[in-house]
Design a protein around this motif. Structure first.
Motif, PDB file in Angstrom:
ATOM      1  N   PRO D 115      62.691  24.766 111.189  1.00 52.32           N
ATOM      2  CA  PRO D 115      63.668  25.762 110.751  1.00 52.32           C
ATOM      3  C   PRO D 115      65.086  25.204 110.818  1.00 52.32           C
ATOM      4  O   PRO D 115      65.868  25.386 109.886  1.00 52.32           O
ATOM      5  N   GLU D 116      65.386  24.509 111.910  1.00 51.84           N
ATOM      6  CA  GLU D 116      66.740  24.001 112.062  1.00 51.84           C
ATOM      7  C   GLU D 116      67.094  23.047 110.916  1.00 51.84           C
ATOM      8  O   GLU D 116      68.137  23.183 110.273  1.00 51.84           O
ATOM      9  N   LEU D 118      65.642  22.876 108.095  1.00 49.37           N
ATOM     10  CA  LEU D 118      65.633  23.638 106.845  1.00 49.37           C
ATOM     11  C   LEU D 118      66.971  24.344 106.640  1.00 49.37           C
ATOM     12  O   LEU D 118      67.535  24.336 105.534  1.00 49.37           O
ATOM     13  N   ASN D 119      67.469  24.943 107.709  1.00 56.61           N
ATOM     14  CA  ASN D 119      68.752  25.648 107.611  1.00 56.61           C
ATOM     15  C   ASN D 119      69.878  24.694 107.238  1.00 56.61           C
ATOM     16  O   ASN D 119      70.703  24.997 106.375  1.00 56.61           O
ATOM     17  N   LEU D 120      69.895  23.577 107.939  1.00 52.98           N
ATOM     18  CA  LEU D 120      70.961  22.614 107.680  1.00 52.98           C
ATOM     19  C   LEU D 120      70.903  22.127 106.245  1.00 52.98           C
ATOM     20  O   LEU D 120      71.923  22.046 105.549  1.00 52.98           O
ATOM     21  N   GLY D 122      69.640  23.692 103.836  1.00 52.25           N
ATOM     22  CA  GLY D 122      70.041  24.823 103.011  1.00 52.25           C
ATOM     23  C   GLY D 122      71.556  24.940 102.948  1.00 52.25           C
ATOM     24  O   GLY D 122      72.137  25.183 101.882  1.00 52.25           O
ATOM     25  N   GLY D 123      72.190  24.753 104.087  1.00 50.79           N
ATOM     26  CA  GLY D 123      73.651  24.804 104.125  1.00 50.79           C
ATOM     27  C   GLY D 123      74.256  23.732 103.237  1.00 50.79           C
ATOM     28  O   GLY D 123      75.199  23.995 102.467  1.00 50.79           O
ATOM     29  N   SER D 203      81.146  32.602 100.836  1.00 46.90           N
ATOM     30  CA  SER D 203      80.243  32.325  99.738  1.00 46.90           C
ATOM     31  C   SER D 203      80.918  32.544  98.394  1.00 46.90           C
ATOM     32  O   SER D 203      81.966  33.131  98.285  1.00 46.90           O
ATOM     33  N   ARG D 209      70.726  29.067  95.918  1.00 46.13           N
ATOM     34  CA  ARG D 209      70.094  27.763  96.055  1.00 46.13           C
ATOM     35  C   ARG D 209      69.256  27.546  94.815  1.00 46.13           C
ATOM     36  O   ARG D 209      68.564  28.441  94.339  1.00 46.13           O
TER      37      ARG D 209
END
Lengths: 213, 213, 213, 213
Positions: D115-116, D118-120, D122-123, D203, D209
């Motif tokens: 998840p971590e 993935l989040n990064l 994603g960011g 945003s 995305r």
DNA sequence: GATGAATGAGATTTCATTCAT
DNA sequence: GATGAATGAAATCTCATTCAT
């Protein structure tokens, strides 16, 4: 009949077997495959190639003992007296069981994976069958007993022997208990059993080596 | 006498035992600790706290059977006829062994970890000792047999029963074989042994182990 | 020039190639040697004899594509306009890379084991060199680029294409990006470069690598 | 948010990571799990508990780099000039890719397991999206490009850099090629894009995305 | 040479047991 | 004490590569 192993493969197989035999003698039938491979200086894969399961390895380790078991049983068939034949068979079997670590496990399993072991065990069973049939005909053993019961009871006795100390002295005693227990309850031996044993295996009268060890 | 478990601890202990009993009935005495813990809804640590080893768990599971074993053996002591007493003892023991999965393992181990189990087993041994002494005095069993041999032979027979199919029908047969095997070889029963059984829990002279080897 | 394979060896080689090609198409460039041998109906050793490494096998599989790559590049040399020549060269190369699984790996490796592949790749490099030299002389591409950069950038683009879905539509887009990226930053095209392309295989002056970093 | 590792577990995890990092630096992203476990002085099971797959381990190794990648991209968003913003973003990304072995593999995979990570990622994608949207609005980049194309092309360039020697000097060159390639083909920048960049971290419409994969 | 059985390094899983919290 | 996450030893399998025949 065996697929004629390659020389190096045979060497590796032998090494694995030797190592496994040492393990069996020292640490019982746990036979850790990785450890055996390491000690034998081969990869685990090699151990698994030669012996797909621990049971297969165990069978390979006792195949000689199994052969002797079958051969001694065959010799017992030659004994004229039905009861003596049975006794000889049992005593020789007990001797082998006592001297061959792992043999009891294979015998207890009853259904070897390797054809060779299966055949030998089958031969043993046949001899037991024959001896038993004659003994039964002579009325000297319980009529309810089949060859497979003999196998099971032998394993049971072996188990009793190993369940506790003083192993050496128990072999004889428990063997006697078993032999006595197999006999027909009454003294009611049937009239006559002078039928000569079949010629199989040709025997020597008075081959009386009692129990091994 | 037990340290009075806390309520939740007692509940956990009971849950673990129940789960383990189910496992024992279904999957034999493998008793996977993790799995039992999971099914019981507790952590593995809890299982280990209550039962430090698998053997301890097993003992806890069969403690009731062990109690019955001891009690039946005690009752057999009351039987006037020495041979009948021995037979009663053995038959009841076989019945329990057949019905109590895991009992054979504890019996085979011979030295329980839990004081309670140890006591019960000791009581059983004492009864066996007593019955055996009388039988021996009456000349109806082999003189070489000690109480511990009875324990071992019972385990062996149980093993024979489990080594193969057809379990139910073998219980009786193999029990008969054992009873017969224990009897003194000759018909040389000593004159009379109508002596009343000695008072319970009291030891019997002449308990010495017979011949060494 | 090749040592004239024996008929059976040639047949085996062909079988292996056919099987490997199918694998390449279906399961990518993993090319499991054992599996290929099995499917081809030959021993692994045979595969290894013909193709000592996976890279060698890969080269053999793409040798045709490599030949076409070289030939298309050679044809591009004939294009009078330097920029058009470069574009033609790149587009044809991308087309081949997209259609020839494994070609990218050989191209990325850069140093084929097989003489044939090495020659073909050398021919391709020579054509690139020539086209590039003319483009550079005309000032339409970055001066820092050498022929080997083109090879590497092509591989990189191919990698970008395969890193994700939607492959088909990306081929064109990423090719355009590359072509545009290679062009000289300014509109500073040098006066004229209508000079005929130099004879094939001949090197071009001014191949020097530009600024370090 | 993370399940608060136990102290010893954290120590082991750190050891494994350190060992893996050394492996990554020395022998590339093969990351042999057994070997790492051995060198880290833990069991393989421990490695697998912390990192169920090699990809997971790889992600853990580059999570810091991923964080910096995301943070630099976020900073690039603050740059007023749309083209400069894109260039800054790409250059910082290339710098990180060059210095962080393994980062390219995670970026190429595109869909981290953790998840971590993935989040990064994603960011990062969000920042790219935003920068790209502005550049597109200003007409300075090809309209066909989505954020995911940038990711893929970056991976491709990284691949080109690693496919051959002289790595250091190629980073800059290939980055320039990519930046130039992304620009809109014509000099047709749209009239005006004096719109201030949105406040950092905030945003932007069309922040979606791109492709989920 | 041509062959394929044989090898061993490594991947991955399972599970009894320990131990930090 | 009670808990269960964490550990590592061993089991088992896969596969690229070697090498006796």
């Amino acid at each position: 009949m065996a697929p004629e192993l390659r020389a190096d493969a045979a060497r590796n197989r032998a090494r694995v077997l030797a190592t496994a035999r040492a393990q069996l003698a020292e640490h019982g039938s746990a036979l850790p495959m990785n450890e055996i491979a390491r000690q034998a200086g081969v990869g685990v894969g090699t151990v698994y190639r030669h012996f797909p399961t621990r049971q297969a390895l165990l069978e390979a380790l006792v195949v000689d003992s199994l052969a002797r078991l079958a051969s001694e049983a065959d010799r017992a068939c030659a004994e004229p007296n039905p009861l003596t034949a049975l006794e000889r068979l049992l005593r020789s079997a007990f001797g082998l069981l006592a001297d061959s670590p792992g043999l009891d496990a294979v015998l207890a399993d009853g259904a070897p994976q390797y054809p060779e072991a299966l055949n030998l065990l089958g031969g043993f069973a046949a001899s037991v069958d024959q001896v038993l049939a004659r003994a039964r005909a002579a009325g000297v053993v319980r009529a309810e007993l089949a060859a497979d019961d003999i196998r099971r009871l032998m394993c049971g006795m072996q188990h009793a022997i190993q369940t506790g100390g003083d192993v050496a002295s128990k072999v004889d005693l428990y063997a006697q208990v078993l032999v006595a227990g197999l006999k027909a309850p009454e003294g009611a031996a049937r009239a006559d059993d002078s039928s000569q044993p079949p010629a199989r295996g040709q025997s020597v009268p008075g081959d009386s080596r009692a129990r091994g060890r």
